[in-house]
Scaffold this active site. Structure first.
Site, mmCIF file in Angstrom:
data_model
loop_
_atom_site.group_PDB
_atom_site.id
_atom_site.type_symbol
_atom_site.label_atom_id
_atom_site.label_comp_id
_atom_site.label_asym_id
_atom_site.label_seq_id
_atom_site.Cartn_x
_atom_site.Cartn_y
_atom_site.Cartn_z
ATOM 1 N N ASP A 1 -10.714 11.342 13.306
ATOM 2 C CA ASP A 1 -10.719 10.956 11.895
ATOM 3 C C ASP A 1 -11.419 9.609 11.710
ATOM 4 O OD1 ASP A 1 -10.232 11.526 9.271
ATOM 5 O OD2 ASP A 1 -8.191 10.731 9.254
ATOM 6 N N GLY B 1 0.434 5.899 0.202
ATOM 7 C CA GLY B 1 -0.409 7.066 0.370
ATOM 8 C C GLY B 1 0.444 8.305 0.496
ATOM 9 N N GLY B 2 -0.185 9.396 0.938
ATOM 10 C CA GLY B 2 0.548 10.648 1.031
ATOM 11 C C GLY B 2 1.670 10.617 2.034
ATOM 12 N N TYR B 3 1.558 9.770 3.039
ATOM 13 C CA TYR B 3 2.574 9.691 4.080
ATOM 14 C C TYR B 3 3.785 8.887 3.621
ATOM 15 C CZ TYR B 3 4.570 8.831 8.721
ATOM 16 O OH TYR B 3 5.394 8.768 9.799
ATOM 17 N N GLY B 4 3.542 7.838 2.872
ATOM 18 C CA GLY B 4 4.627 6.969 2.444
ATOM 19 C C GLY B 4 4.084 5.626 1.997
ATOM 20 N N LYS B 5 4.785 4.546 2.323
ATOM 21 C CA LYS B 5 4.381 3.210 1.903
ATOM 22 C C LYS B 5 4.176 2.304 3.108
ATOM 23 C CE LYS B 5 6.465 3.060 -2.707
ATOM 24 N NZ LYS B 5 7.333 2.273 -3.626
ATOM 25 N N VAL B 6 3.421 1.223 2.863
ATOM 26 C CA VAL B 6 3.220 0.192 3.873
ATOM 27 C C VAL B 6 3.726 -1.132 3.318
ATOM 28 C CG1 VAL B 6 1.554 -1.066 5.276
ATOM 29 C CG2 VAL B 6 1.225 1.362 4.856
ATOM 30 N N GLY C 1 0.816 -1.200 0.000
ATOM 31 C CA GLY C 1 0.000 0.000 0.000
ATOM 32 C C GLY C 1 0.850 1.249 0.000
ATOM 33 N N LYS D 1 4.562 0.720 8.386
ATOM 34 C CA LYS D 1 4.266 1.992 7.730
ATOM 35 C C LYS D 1 5.543 2.829 7.710
ATOM 36 C CE LYS D 1 1.526 6.129 8.787
ATOM 37 N NZ LYS D 1 0.514 6.661 9.713
#
Length: 959
Positions: A759, A644-649, A642, A663
């Protein structure tokens, strides 16, 4: 020769030092986190290594912490979640620490190897969690003398190895739980348990027949001082191992079981102060019966039973107000052990004759308020009290001159106190007491409470002397450092418990150290100490606070000869000591460096670069970069699950075989620095089956990585959209909603401090292998401190579509902001629509379409057809109503998350579902739906750990 000896000593010393156990890093971290939460921990905590440096109360096997014994340490705080990370823990004893308060968390289920859980005399409250039944090796469960409330958890029936079960002196209520079929447990499953101690509670309802069986090995059944009703079940007579039975001070009614005489091992039988009726059963077979309490019941009027003289071991007979009539056979008073007979307020008549001989143990025969017309004594002088007040024999002229026609005066002579041992007691300083050896010291004191007693003459010295000798033999071990034992002030309380003050005096010094108090108190709280069985039944000890701890034994003066010898020996081994000291200092420095790194892995945290002050850790494991690199096979693409904006998983595999989700922030990314810190601080301290578990983190080489449990079935968003291939029918959606609600309710109501998630959304609700919901992503979460009354004024953050409009307008964050988001989530669950889709807002669409006068509230066009409308319309309507209450414009009009949980449970029950049953991932519909599906829960559109968002929603973080 001397060199050879020196060399041998050097090798042995180095070997001993090298093999000394250093505590497992995870256990070390957990203990240090506990230390930061508790007040008044032992003074050597925090110094060096817990196992190697022998922290007080900490026991280790190898490098793993296996016991925590800290009774009577004046600890303050609560059972923090970090203590439940000690996976090898076998014994947890925190008794007699009144400052330990709060709940017993459900996370206790993590201690799978726990054998003894002992929390006697603390300040814990709330319900005993049902997860207590998930400890397969538990032998002792002592939760007595706290303030626990609610029902007895039926899951306790799963504890097949349990020996001692004590929940007395709490505020437990409801009925006694027994099994229902082969799947629902109850106390009747505890066939190997020897002790049922439930006195001094608020238990009600009838005693279930099923509670007892011939398979059980019970010796103590104590249910005194409750509110139990109905009859005493005949099944009690099947438990032939019983020794003490107490059901006094309840509201029992009906006949006594005729098979009570099968209980040939019973020594104490207490049934006073109930509403029992019917005939007295024949107790001839109870040859070991010492104490029989039957007072204040409404038995059928009958002659004095002929079986009284057959009770050869009887010491105490209490049958006041039981409608006895006739005459007492003189042979009864010849029983050798007989001490107390109280038959007041009955219908005894005729002549009272004690016969030519009687027991020399007798203290009192009280027959006040009967119809006795005469008294015959043919046995010589009487040294005990006979009371015939309010009988015709005492109403004749001149009868008042007889001793037996007046109430005995209270004995003003002192009750038992341990005498000095051929010495004159000292006059000691403040706080000190003269011991039986006439030495001034600070003893460890407390109260022994005996719930069963095999004598009634409290002035008889023999039982106390036997107890003193027994205590002295037990506690005179070198490691316990007890010199003498003193007993005083025996008295009976209103519950018919014998109370006895205990003093334990230290050996070779004037006070105990913390380790000594811990060992003594633990021996008493864990029932390792056994009193003399011929006099005393089950007991409980309550330790008084000890104010005089020392760091060790007192120094003793050495003779000059001893000094000379010591100097000679010291000179002989000076060289070897210097060598060993050098080696020790070198290893200690390395260990200190390692401990510093373990206890403060953020020593190089830069607040300017990392957005925030140094995180306050609560037990999360610190992984090295090399470890995570190895677990992910160098962060290979095959393990990339996976982004996203934060990085990868990445998926990783620990050496144990456990899968984890790692993460990893983008290199140099400033975005998410606060989220990284917040998730570590908050998620490491929360432990709930519906909250995703943080296992650890990495902060080195410029990396920010979080290590979570691996959740295989992706996010709720993936399932609702059909992306995961998992079909969610109505029962599964309800189950997911309930799990998510429980997770959020835990954050609001049970986490310490309470946490507002900020959230809540479908991409942050993950589904495990059994489709149980887990709340994830704590990057925006906010703790509620004690000083923050009702709300936190904070910058608005969240996800559009889920965001509470009241929070957006006022910038005042409350728990009700999460409730609003959860309401939106509920609407998403039943519609399978994003909160904002094609410019339409789901909350507004529901309000405009709802018509309560029509079937399904006229929402057929909005609800997801996959639910299946025909079967559960009533439950769907109530679910919609609850969701709309959650999204009310004013937070005060919204329910709490605890209320949301209860309402969803009610909906499930209304629809014929069990709220406590686990989701079944093996159902045919689920298997068919997932065949061939590519289940990657962390792909681009459902980056559940990062807080990334679907196309129709966006983060809002106004400046």
């Amino acid at each position: 020769m001397g060199s050879a000896v020196w060399l041998f000593l050097l090798v042995v010393s180095i070997h001993i030092y090298i093999v000394a156990a250093e505590t497992d890093p995870d256990d070390n971290s957990s203990l240090r986190a506990v230390m930061s939460e508790w007040k008044n921990v032992p003074s050597n905590w925090g110094r060096g290594d817990p196992c190697d440096d022998k922290w007080v109360g900490i026991g280790c096997t190898g490098s793993r912490v296996t016991s925590i014994n800290l009774p009577n340490m004046k600890l303050e705080g609560g059972l923090v979640g970090d203590i439940f990370f000690l996976s090898e823990l076998k014994e947890l004893d925190l008794s007699y620490n009144k400052g330990l308060r709060g709940i017993l968390p459900p996370a206790v289920q993590n201690l799978k190897k726990l054998e003894n859980l002992i929390l006697v005399g603390c300040g814990f409250s709330g319900q005993i969690p049902d997860t207590i039944g998930s400890l397969p090796q538990l032998r002792i469960l002592s939760l007595n003398s706290n303030a626990f409330s609610g029902n007895i958890p039926p899951s306790i029936g799963n504890l097949s190895t349990l020996n001692w079960l004590d929940m007395a002196d709490n505020q437990l209520e409801g009925e006694i739980p027994v099994s229902n079929g082969s799947t629902t447990p109850g106390l009747d499953w505890l066939i190997h348990t020897k002790h049922f101690h439930f006195g001094l509670n608020k238990l009600s309802g009838p005693i279930p027949r099923k509670l007892f069986s011939s398979d059980m090995t019970l010796i103590h059944v104590l249910f005194e001082n409750n509110m139990l009703s109905g009859p005493l079940p005949t099944t009690l007579g099947l438990v032939k191992t019983l020794e003490v039975v107490r059901f006094d001070n309840n509201s029992l009614e009906g006949d006594l079981p005729l098979n009570l005489n099968n209980l040939t091992s019973v020594q104490d039988l207490y049934l006073s102060n109930n509403k029992l009726t019917g005939p007295l059963p024949n107790l001839t077979g109870m040859s070991r019966l010492n104490t029989l309490y039957l007072s204040n019941n409404s038995f059928d009027s009958s002659d004095v039973p002929s079986w009284f003289p057959t009770l050869l071991s009887l010491t105490t007979l209490m049958m006041e107000r039981t409608q006895l009539k006739g005459q007492i056979p003189a042979s009864f008073f010849n029983l050798l052990q007989l001490q107390t007979v109280v038959l007041k307020q009955n219908e005894l008549d005729g002549s009272f004759d004690i016969g030519p001989s009687f027991s020399n143990q007798l203290q009192i025969i009280n027959l006040q308020g009967n119809s006795i017309t005469s008294f015959n004594n043919t046995g010589g002088p009487i040294s005990f009290d006979i009371v015939l007040v309010d009988n015709p024999v005492c109403q004749e002229t001149g009868a008042e001159a007889n001793d037996y026609c007046s109430l005995p005066q209270p004995d003003s002579s002192s009750v038992y106190t341990t005498p000095p041992m051929n010495c004159v007691p000292n006059s000691c300083g403040t706080g000190q007491i003269s011991s039986p050896r006439c030495i001034c010291a600070y003893p460890y004191t407390g109260t022994l409470q005996f719930r069963g007693l095999y004598f009634s003459n409290l002035r008889n010295e023999t039982p106390y002397e036997s107890l003193e000798q027994n205590l002295t033999r037990f506690f005179r071990f070198p490691e316990l450092l007890v010199d003498t034992v003193s007993l005083s002030n025996p008295r009976m309380d209103q519950h018919q418990y014998l109370l006895l003050d205990l003093y334990l005096f230290p050996y070779g010094q004037d006070r105990f150290n913390r380790s000594g108090i811990s060992k003594i108190a633990s021996a008493l709280s864990s029932q390792d100490y056994k009193p003399p069985e011929q006099y005393f039944g089950p007991y409980v000890f309550t330790g008084a606070a000890y104010e005089y701890f020392s760091d060790g034994p007192a120094h003793s003066n050495k003779s000059s000869a001893g000094i000379a010898i010591g100097a000679a020996v010291g000179a002989s081994v000076l060289f070897i000591l210097l060598v060993i000291a050098g080696i020790y200092a070198y290893r200690q420095r390395k260990r200190a460096d390692r401990a510093t790194k373990e206890s403060n892995p953020f020593a190089h945290w830069d607040p300017k670069k990392s957005s925030g002050s140094i995180p306050q850790l609560k037990g999360a494991r610190c992984f090295s970069f090399e470890e995570l690199k190895k677990y992910t096979k160098n962060f290979s693409e095959a393990n990339d699950i996976g982004s996203g904006g934060y990085g990868k998983v990445y998926r990783g595999t620990l050496p144990t075989g456990e899968l984890v989700a790692i993460k990893r922030a983008q290199q140099g990314s400033m975005q998410g620095g606060l989220e990284f810190k917040t998730e570590i601080e908050l998620l490491s301290r929360v432990h709930h089956k519906n909250v995703v578990s943080l296992l650890g983190f990495c902060f080195e080489r410029g990396e920010q990585m979080l290590v979570y449990e691996y959740i295989p079935n992706g996010s709720l968003s993936d399932s609702l959209s059909g992306k995961s291939g998992i079909r969610l029918d109505w029962p599964r959606r309800l189950k997911v909603a309930l799990g998510a609600a429980k997770g959020v309710a835990y954050l609001h109501e049970l986490a310490n401090p309470p946490i507002i998630h900020r959230d809540i959304k479908s991409t942050n609700i993950l589904l495990d292998e059994r489709l149980n919901a887990k709340v994830a992503d704590f990057g925006l979460s906010k703790p509620m401190g004690d000083s923050e009354k009702g709300h936190v004024s904070t910058q608005v953050k969240g996800t559009m579509g889920y965001l509470d409009p009241e929070y957006y307008m006022t910038q005042q964050l409350t728990e009700k902001s999460d409730v609003y988001s959860f309401g939106v989530l509920m609407l998403e669950i039943i519609t399978a629509r994003r909160p904002i889709e094609r410019g339409k807002y789901i909350v507004r669409e529901m309000r405009m379409s709802m018509d309560k006068m029509k079937s399904l509230y006229n929402l057929q066009q909005i609800l997801d057809p996959a639910i299946g409308f025909g079967t559960s319309s009533k439950g769907l309507e109530r679910f919609v109503e609850l969701a709309m209450r959650c999204v009310e414009e004013s937070g005060t009009d919204r329910p709490t998350m605890g209320e949301v949980v209860k309402e969803i449970e009610n909906i499930m029950q209304m629809d014929g579902m069990n709220p406590n049953a686990e989701s079944a991932s093996s159902s045919a519909t689920y298997e068919d739906a997932t065949k061939g599906a590519d289940l990657h829960p962390y792909d681009n559109d459902s980056f559940a750990y990062s807080g990334a968002f679907p196309h129709s929603a966006a983060k809002i973080e106004p400046h």
